[in-house]
Design a protein around this motif. Structure first.
Motif, PDB file in Angstrom:
ATOM      1  N   LEU A   4      37.290  39.003  49.621  1.00  0.00           N
ATOM      2  CA  LEU A   4      36.344  38.224  48.830  1.00  0.00           C
ATOM      3  C   LEU A   4      35.833  39.054  47.666  1.00  0.00           C
ATOM      4  O   LEU A   4      35.552  40.251  47.814  1.00  0.00           O
ATOM      5  N   LYS A   5      35.721  38.413  46.493  1.00  0.00           N
ATOM      6  CA  LYS A   5      35.064  39.051  45.357  1.00  0.00           C
ATOM      7  C   LYS A   5      33.620  38.577  45.343  1.00  0.00           C
ATOM      8  O   LYS A   5      33.347  37.373  45.346  1.00  0.00           O
ATOM      9  N   VAL A   6      32.685  39.517  45.325  1.00  0.00           N
ATOM     10  CA  VAL A   6      31.264  39.187  45.348  1.00  0.00           C
ATOM     11  C   VAL A   6      30.579  39.830  44.150  1.00  0.00           C
ATOM     12  O   VAL A   6      30.780  41.020  43.874  1.00  0.00           O
ATOM     13  N   SER A   7      29.776  39.057  43.424  1.00  0.00           N
ATOM     14  CA  SER A   7      28.998  39.601  42.304  1.00  0.00           C
ATOM     15  C   SER A   7      27.612  39.971  42.796  1.00  0.00           C
ATOM     16  O   SER A   7      26.957  39.198  43.506  1.00  0.00           O
ATOM     17  N   VAL A   8      27.181  41.171  42.448  1.00  0.00           N
ATOM     18  CA  VAL A   8      25.886  41.696  42.886  1.00  0.00           C
ATOM     19  C   VAL A   8      24.986  41.884  41.673  1.00  0.00           C
ATOM     20  O   VAL A   8      25.417  42.433  40.654  1.00  0.00           O
ATOM     21  N   LYS A   9      23.736  41.438  41.777  1.00  0.00           N
ATOM     22  CA  LYS A   9      22.797  41.559  40.669  1.00  0.00           C
ATOM     23  C   LYS A   9      21.790  42.658  40.976  1.00  0.00           C
ATOM     24  O   LYS A   9      21.137  42.654  42.015  1.00  0.00           O
ATOM     25  N   GLU A  10      21.682  43.603  40.071  1.00  0.00           N
ATOM     26  CA  GLU A  10      20.738  44.699  40.231  1.00  0.00           C
ATOM     27  C   GLU A  10      19.355  44.281  39.724  1.00  0.00           C
ATOM     28  O   GLU A  10      19.195  43.249  39.071  1.00  0.00           O
ATOM     29  N   ASP A  11      18.367  45.123  40.016  1.00  0.00           N
ATOM     30  CA  ASP A  11      17.009  44.854  39.545  1.00  0.00           C
ATOM     31  C   ASP A  11      16.937  44.817  38.027  1.00  0.00           C
ATOM     32  O   ASP A  11      16.067  44.173  37.446  1.00  0.00           O
ATOM     33  N   THR A  12      17.857  45.502  37.385  1.00  0.00           N
ATOM     34  CA  THR A  12      17.866  45.577  35.915  1.00  0.00           C
ATOM     35  C   THR A  12      18.550  44.361  35.294  1.00  0.00           C
ATOM     36  O   THR A  12      18.768  44.319  34.090  1.00  0.00           O
ATOM     37  N   ASP A  13      18.907  43.381  36.143  1.00  0.00           N
ATOM     38  CA  ASP A  13      19.601  42.169  35.710  1.00  0.00           C
ATOM     39  C   ASP A  13      21.070  42.393  35.363  1.00  0.00           C
ATOM     40  O   ASP A  13      21.741  41.478  34.892  1.00  0.00           O
ATOM     41  N   ASN A  14      21.559  43.612  35.584  1.00  0.00           N
ATOM     42  CA  ASN A  14      22.988  43.855  35.397  1.00  0.00           C
ATOM     43  C   ASN A  14      23.757  43.354  36.619  1.00  0.00           C
ATOM     44  O   ASN A  14      23.283  43.486  37.754  1.00  0.00           O
ATOM     45  N   GLU A  15      24.905  42.778  36.376  1.00  0.00           N
ATOM     46  CA  GLU A  15      25.750  42.321  37.471  1.00  0.00           C
ATOM     47  C   GLU A  15      27.000  43.184  37.572  1.00  0.00           C
ATOM     48  O   GLU A  15      27.525  43.628  36.553  1.00  0.00           O
ATOM     49  N   PHE A  16      27.447  43.424  38.787  1.00  0.00           N
ATOM     50  CA  PHE A  16      28.721  44.096  38.992  1.00  0.00           C
ATOM     51  C   PHE A  16      29.400  43.450  40.198  1.00  0.00           C
ATOM     52  O   PHE A  16      28.743  42.813  41.028  1.00  0.00           O
ATOM     53  N   SER A  17      30.704  43.585  40.261  1.00  0.00           N
ATOM     54  CA  SER A  17      31.479  42.943  41.322  1.00  0.00           C
ATOM     55  C   SER A  17      31.978  43.956  42.333  1.00  0.00           C
ATOM     56  O   SER A  17      32.299  45.098  41.982  1.00  0.00           O
ATOM     57  N   VAL A  18      32.030  43.531  43.578  1.00  0.00           N
ATOM     58  CA  VAL A  18      32.602  44.340  44.648  1.00  0.00           C
ATOM     59  C   VAL A  18      33.602  43.481  45.414  1.00  0.00           C
ATOM     60  O   VAL A  18      33.604  42.258  45.303  1.00  0.00           O
ATOM     61  N   GLN A  62      34.356  47.500  48.984  1.00  0.00           N
ATOM     62  CA  GLN A  62      34.977  48.400  48.030  1.00  0.00           C
ATOM     63  C   GLN A  62      34.701  47.936  46.605  1.00  0.00           C
ATOM     64  O   GLN A  62      34.290  46.791  46.377  1.00  0.00           O
ATOM     65  N   SER A  63      34.932  48.830  45.658  1.00  0.00           N
ATOM     66  CA  SER A  63      34.775  48.460  44.257  1.00  0.00           C
ATOM     67  C   SER A  63      35.826  47.422  43.879  1.00  0.00           C
ATOM     68  O   SER A  63      36.865  47.303  44.530  1.00  0.00           O
ATOM     69  N   PHE A  64      35.548  46.662  42.830  1.00  0.00           N
ATOM     70  CA  PHE A  64      36.458  45.616  42.377  1.00  0.00           C
ATOM     71  C   PHE A  64      37.418  46.183  41.346  1.00  0.00           C
ATOM     72  O   PHE A  64      37.015  46.907  40.432  1.00  0.00           O
ATOM     73  N   ILE A  65      38.706  45.875  41.505  1.00  0.00           N
ATOM     74  CA  ILE A  65      39.729  46.340  40.566  1.00  0.00           C
ATOM     75  C   ILE A  65      40.059  45.214  39.591  1.00  0.00           C
ATOM     76  O   ILE A  65      40.461  44.122  40.008  1.00  0.00           O
ATOM     77  N   ASN A  66      39.889  45.491  38.330  1.00  0.00           N
ATOM     78  CA  ASN A  66      40.166  44.491  37.296  1.00  0.00           C
ATOM     79  C   ASN A  66      41.638  44.588  36.892  1.00  0.00           C
ATOM     80  O   ASN A  66      42.004  45.293  35.955  1.00  0.00           O
ATOM     81  N   ALA A  67      42.473  43.893  37.621  1.00  0.00           N
ATOM     82  CA  ALA A  67      43.917  43.941  37.379  1.00  0.00           C
ATOM     83  C   ALA A  67      44.559  42.743  38.062  1.00  0.00           C
ATOM     84  O   ALA A  67      43.954  42.099  38.911  1.00  0.00           O
ATOM     85  N   ARG A  68      45.801  42.468  37.690  1.00  0.00           N
ATOM     86  CA  ARG A  68      46.526  41.362  38.316  1.00  0.00           C
ATOM     87  C   ARG A  68      47.458  41.893  39.397  1.00  0.00           C
ATOM     88  O   ARG A  68      47.955  43.024  39.323  1.00  0.00           O
ATOM     89  N   THR A  69      47.689  41.058  40.390  1.00  0.00           N
ATOM     90  CA  THR A  69      48.635  41.405  41.443  1.00  0.00           C
ATOM     91  C   THR A  69      50.056  41.204  40.931  1.00  0.00           C
ATOM     92  O   THR A  69      50.354  40.213  40.264  1.00  0.00           O
ATOM     93  N   LEU A  70      50.920  42.163  41.233  1.00  0.00           N
ATOM     94  CA  LEU A  70      52.310  42.045  40.797  1.00  0.00           C
ATOM     95  C   LEU A  70      53.052  40.965  41.592  1.00  0.00           C
ATOM     96  O   LEU A  70      52.666  40.620  42.708  1.00  0.00           O
ATOM     97  N   SER A  71      54.111  40.467  41.002  1.00  0.00           N
ATOM     98  CA  SER A  71      55.041  39.571  41.692  1.00  0.00           C
ATOM     99  C   SER A  71      56.264  40.384  42.106  1.00  0.00           C
ATOM    100  O   SER A  71      56.491  41.487  41.581  1.00  0.00           O
ATOM    101  N   PRO A  72      57.093  39.880  43.025  1.00  0.00           N
ATOM    102  CA  PRO A  72      58.336  40.588  43.352  1.00  0.00           C
ATOM    103  C   PRO A  72      59.210  40.817  42.121  1.00  0.00           C
ATOM    104  O   PRO A  72      59.857  41.866  42.005  1.00  0.00           O
ATOM    105  N   ALA A  73      59.234  39.864  41.192  1.00  0.00           N
ATOM    106  CA  ALA A  73      60.031  40.034  39.970  1.00  0.00           C
ATOM    107  C   ALA A  73      59.503  41.185  39.129  1.00  0.00           C
ATOM    108  O   ALA A  73      60.276  41.925  38.504  1.00  0.00           O
TER     109      ALA A  73
END
Length: 304
Positions: A4-18, A62-73
């Motif tokens: 699951l990708k979850v977005s977390v909001k900090e007290d500073t109003d910054n959001e980050f994903s895990v 875990q931290s969120f990786i900003n990337a696409r999953t590869l295909s077999p091709a």
């Protein structure tokens, strides 16, 4: 496993994903979670996968990786294949504290013991299951182990599940990621590569897509000498070719037995029993050529 990708909001109003990974039921029958959790911090420190942020009873954060999953091709594309080879070389250099004995054959024999003592509630599944000769499989595993032992393949900390779904690419940065180390363990260099090559078959399990010798050599050059692939010696290419294509058989046996256990316990709607017959059938199809390759190579070494 559920991710699951979850977005977390900090007290500073910054959001980050895990990323939250939830373990599926009964996965402890085929996965050593203690081994996985021991390895993750060291692999993360070496720049592999997502950073481990937390552990709870049935999963990890875990931290969120900003990337696409590869295909077999994608995996078969020469430029990407070269990058996978180079990254796998680097992965195999990581030192994980603890025992360094190879786990492959121990895991296969454990799977064999569990797989040979199953009972299915579904009568049709039970009938198909009863056609399997576990004595035959036991003999095959022992003979394959004895043969592969003669190759003295280098031991490395291996990923052991390097299919397209566990490879991610950030196209804008050209950054390749290995993820999901559930099956990671100390094992044989050639097994990890062969297991990856078997995954060229893709989701359709078309093993005709297994790479030919030229494609394998392209991978081997970039694996053996990432900085100077053109300078790899012919004898090193041949040795790795034989090693990899012997362990090709071990990969089929491993996942065939894994599938039998999953057929009995997994809630996922998938024909795991059929997958056993597919992988074991491919083992039998490739057995003679792979054994002959290894035996011929060993004979040349003895007579050389």
């Amino acid at each position: 496993m559920i991710v699951l990708k979850v977005s977390v909001k900090e007290d500073t109003d910054n959001e980050f994903s895990v990323t939250v990974r939830l373990y599926g039921p009964n996965t402890d029958l085929v996965i050593d979670r203690k081994r996985e959790l021991q390895a993750i911090p060291y692999l993360s420190a070496a720049g592999f996968g997502a950073r481990l942020l937390g552990i709870f009873e049935n999963g990890v954060v875990q931290s969120f990786i900003n990337a696409r999953t590869l295909s077999p091709a994608d995996m078969r594309e020469p430029r990407i294949a070269a990058e996978i080879a180079k990254e796998l070389h680097r992965f195999h250099q990581v030192d994980i504290p603890g025992p360094k004995e190879p786990q492959l054959w121990d895991d296969i024999f454990k799977f064999l013991k569990k797989a040979s003592a199953l009972k299915f509630k579904d009568n049709e599944k039970q009938k198909r299951y009863e056609t399997i000769s576990f004595t035959e499989i036991q003999d095959e595993v022992q003979e394959l182990k004895d043969l592969s032992d003669l190759l003295h393949a280098p031991l490395v900390f291996a990923h052991n599940d390097l299919l397209s779904g566990n490879l991610m690419l950030n196209d804008s940065e050209g950054k390749l990621y290995f993820i999901d180390f559930e099956y990671g363990s100390y094992s044989y260099r050639g097994y990890d590569i062969a297991n990856h090559f078997n995954e060229y078959a893709g989701f359709d399990c078309d093993y005709n897509m297994y790479p030919d010798k030229d494609v394998q050599y392209h991978f081997f050059r970039n694996y053996l000498q990432p900085d100077k692939p053109s300078e790899v010696r012919a004898q090193d290419l041949e040795a790795l070719y034989v090693e990899t294509n012997t362990f090709r058989l071990a990969s089929h046996i491993y996942w065939a037995l894994w599938a039998l256990i999953q057929a009995n316990v997994s809630p996922i709607d998938f024909d795991y029993l059929g997958y056993f017959f597919l992988r074991y059938g491919e083992y039998k199809k490739q057995r003679e050529s792979c054994f002959s390759l290894a035996q011929g190579f060993l004979s040349e070494l003895r007579n050389g």
